[in-house]
Design an enzyme around this catalytic site. Structure first.
Site, PDB file in Angstrom:
ATOM      1  N   GLU A  93     -10.107   4.571  -7.146  1.00  0.00           N
ATOM      2  CA  GLU A  93      -9.088   4.750  -8.182  1.00  0.00           C
ATOM      3  C   GLU A  93      -9.698   5.027  -9.559  1.00  0.00           C
ATOM      4  OE1 GLU A  93      -6.325   5.559  -7.204  1.00  0.00           O
ATOM      5  OE2 GLU A  93      -4.925   3.881  -7.057  1.00  0.00           O
ATOM      6  N   THR A 103      -2.180  10.012 -15.114  1.00  0.00           N
ATOM      7  CA  THR A 103      -2.175   8.566 -15.322  1.00  0.00           C
ATOM      8  C   THR A 103      -2.759   8.199 -16.681  1.00  0.00           C
ATOM      9  OG1 THR A 103      -2.396   8.219 -12.938  1.00  0.00           O
ATOM     10  CG2 THR A 103      -2.921   6.359 -14.359  1.00  0.00           C
TER      11      THR A 103
END
Length: 310
Positions: A132, A185
């Site tokens: 991630e 993000t």
């Protein structure tokens, strides 16, 4: 077993009130991956279909997660082979429904299976989190945890990692509208305010507790009352055209609650029963057609299993 084919499900993170700590696993949308043993040591990405992503192991979410797992596994028990990974992306990147998490979770799950499962699913979360970092710049488990464990997951803490899996009520369905725009993000995090008024924090804590209690007791009304975000959604919704109108129409047609899926731009709604979910999906579609941006609709039960062998 020298080769394995996987279904790596999409996920909804945050669930309105649970920023960075809550996630939910979907059943009807996900990536596929093929992982096989290779005579060449290390990790190699050999094929990516459906997205323009880096093939270099150190720059790819799946590659980084797999490499972290491989290094730890080989330090515990020596083996003289490596792994090749093929990725077939059905979850669009930047969609807000866990595209990067599906890749990271699938990679570590598949290699673990080919090695005879030396790690539990919960232990795999730590390795998947490493991937991630490539996508968002930080290790977080709110997508990879439900992807690996299924159901709904609560990340109680990170130091040490403490993940609690919660069974979903039987009649809980998720509807997801994915507009064909990308919200990175990093950009979605940039609009957040690091300082939170105490009044808002208290409201949010109450909602998180209420949502967890509602899930355990299968109290759908309590789940609905708790799906309120007073901290993140007010700042992020401006990144998503038509968000307020779409959420309003979802609620007017019976949704328990609605909000931003992950960092966006996807908009999710939770519903009691398939019939209501279909009605909400139709209403959200009708609402978004006015915006003029193409979109995909997904309707799904909550996936109790997570990543699985196809």
């Amino acid at each position: 077993m020298n080769e394995i084919k996987l279904f790596c499900p999409a996920t909804i993170a945050n669930l309105s009130c649970g920023f960075d700590v809550l996630g939910l696993c979907l059943e009807t949308i996900g990536d596929e991956m093929i992982i096989r043993k290779s005579s060449e040591k290390g990790i190699r990405i050999t094929k990516i279909i459906g997205a323009d992503l880096p093939m270099e192991t150190e720059k790819n979410v799946a590659g980084v997660a797999a490499l972290a797992f491989y290094q730890e596994a080989s330090s515990r028990e020596a083996f003289d082979y490596g792994f090749e990974i093929e990725i077939y992306k059905n979850i669009k990147t930047g969609s807000g429904i866990g595209s990067s998490s599906a890749s990271a979770a699938g990679a570590v799950f598949g290699i673990n299976e080919l090695l005879g499962c030396p790690f539990t699913r919960k232990e795999l979360v730590t390795f998947a989190m490493k991937g991630e970092v490539v996508a968002s710049g930080s290790e977080h488990a709110d997508n990879v945890a439900p992807c690996l464990l299924g159901g709904v997951t609560l990340v109680r803490g990170y130091n040490p990692l403490d993940v609690i899996r919660i069974d979903s009520p039987n009649e809980l369905f998720a509807v997801v509208l994915h507009p064909h725009i990308e919200v990175k993000t990093a950009d979605a995090r940039a609009v957040l305010n690091p300082m939170i008024p105490l009044k808002n924090a208290i409201t949010q804590w109450g909602n998180v507790g209420g949502l967890i209690a509602g899930l355990y007791t299968q109290d759908y009304e309590l789940i609905g009352r708790s799906l309120e975000d007073v901290i993140v959604e007010p700042l992020r919704k401006k990144l998503i055209p038509g968000f307020d109108e779409t959420k309003f129409d979802a609620m007017q047609n019976g949704a328990l609650g609605a909000g931003i899926s992950g960092a966006g731009p996807s908009i999710f709604a939770l519903c009691k029963g398939h019939k209501t979910a279909e009605k909400v999906a139709f209403a959200m579609s009708e609402s978004y057609q006015i915006i003029g941006i193409p979109f995909d609709m997904h309707l799904s039960k909550i996936n109790p299993e997570g990543v699985k062998i196809n």
